[in-house]
Motif scaffolding. Sequence first.
Motif, PDB file in Angstrom:
ATOM      1  N   MET A  70       0.827  -1.213   0.000  1.00 48.28           N
ATOM      2  CA  MET A  70       0.000   0.000   0.000  1.00 48.28           C
ATOM      3  C   MET A  70       0.859   1.260   0.000  1.00 48.28           C
ATOM      4  O   MET A  70       0.511   2.254  -0.651  1.00 48.28           O
ATOM      5  N   VAL A  71       1.971   1.221   0.695  1.00 43.85           N
ATOM      6  CA  VAL A  71       2.895   2.365   0.664  1.00 43.85           C
ATOM      7  C   VAL A  71       3.493   2.500  -0.735  1.00 43.85           C
ATOM      8  O   VAL A  71       3.602   3.604  -1.274  1.00 43.85           O
ATOM      9  N   ALA A  72       3.849   1.372  -1.343  1.00 45.09           N
ATOM     10  CA  ALA A  72       4.472   1.395  -2.670  1.00 45.09           C
ATOM     11  C   ALA A  72       3.532   1.903  -3.757  1.00 45.09           C
ATOM     12  O   ALA A  72       3.979   2.561  -4.698  1.00 45.09           O
ATOM     13  N   VAL A  73       2.244   1.619  -3.640  1.00 43.82           N
ATOM     14  CA  VAL A  73       1.306   2.055  -4.681  1.00 43.82           C
ATOM     15  C   VAL A  73       0.718   3.432  -4.407  1.00 43.82           C
ATOM     16  O   VAL A  73      -0.024   3.967  -5.237  1.00 43.82           O
ATOM     17  N   PHE A  74       1.050   4.029  -3.269  1.00 47.13           N
ATOM     18  CA  PHE A  74       0.514   5.356  -2.943  1.00 47.13           C
ATOM     19  C   PHE A  74       0.815   6.388  -4.027  1.00 47.13           C
ATOM     20  O   PHE A  74      -0.064   7.194  -4.356  1.00 47.13           O
TER      21      PHE A  74
END
Length: 122
Positions: A73-77
Amino acid sequence: MPAIPLLLIALFFLIGGIAHFALTDFFILAMPDYLGFHRELVLISGVFELLGAVGILVPSTRKLAGWGLIALMVAVFPANVHMALHPEAFPSIPVWLLYARLPLQALLIAFVWWAIHRKAPR
């Protein structure tokens, strides 16, 4: 049987993971221009969503899967930010919803963290 929060997380990421394969072109549009390998990144993120959806239901892999989903989720933010900044590319999604997704992602991260650290009811 896993607790309801874990089932909700698994369902959310199962649907999301499948969507990465069924709607690949849509997810490619969400990719910021500064990233390369758009198709590959979309498919890889879909695989990791599916792995996380299954892994969070298995007690021995739950924490690892949860942390993996949080990292994902952090990576796709940046893709979510890109969508909010370029609403013209997503005319079927209301602009307010594109912006609302940003803080909601933080809540989803917190929910996953809570779900993998909570004590099972006795």
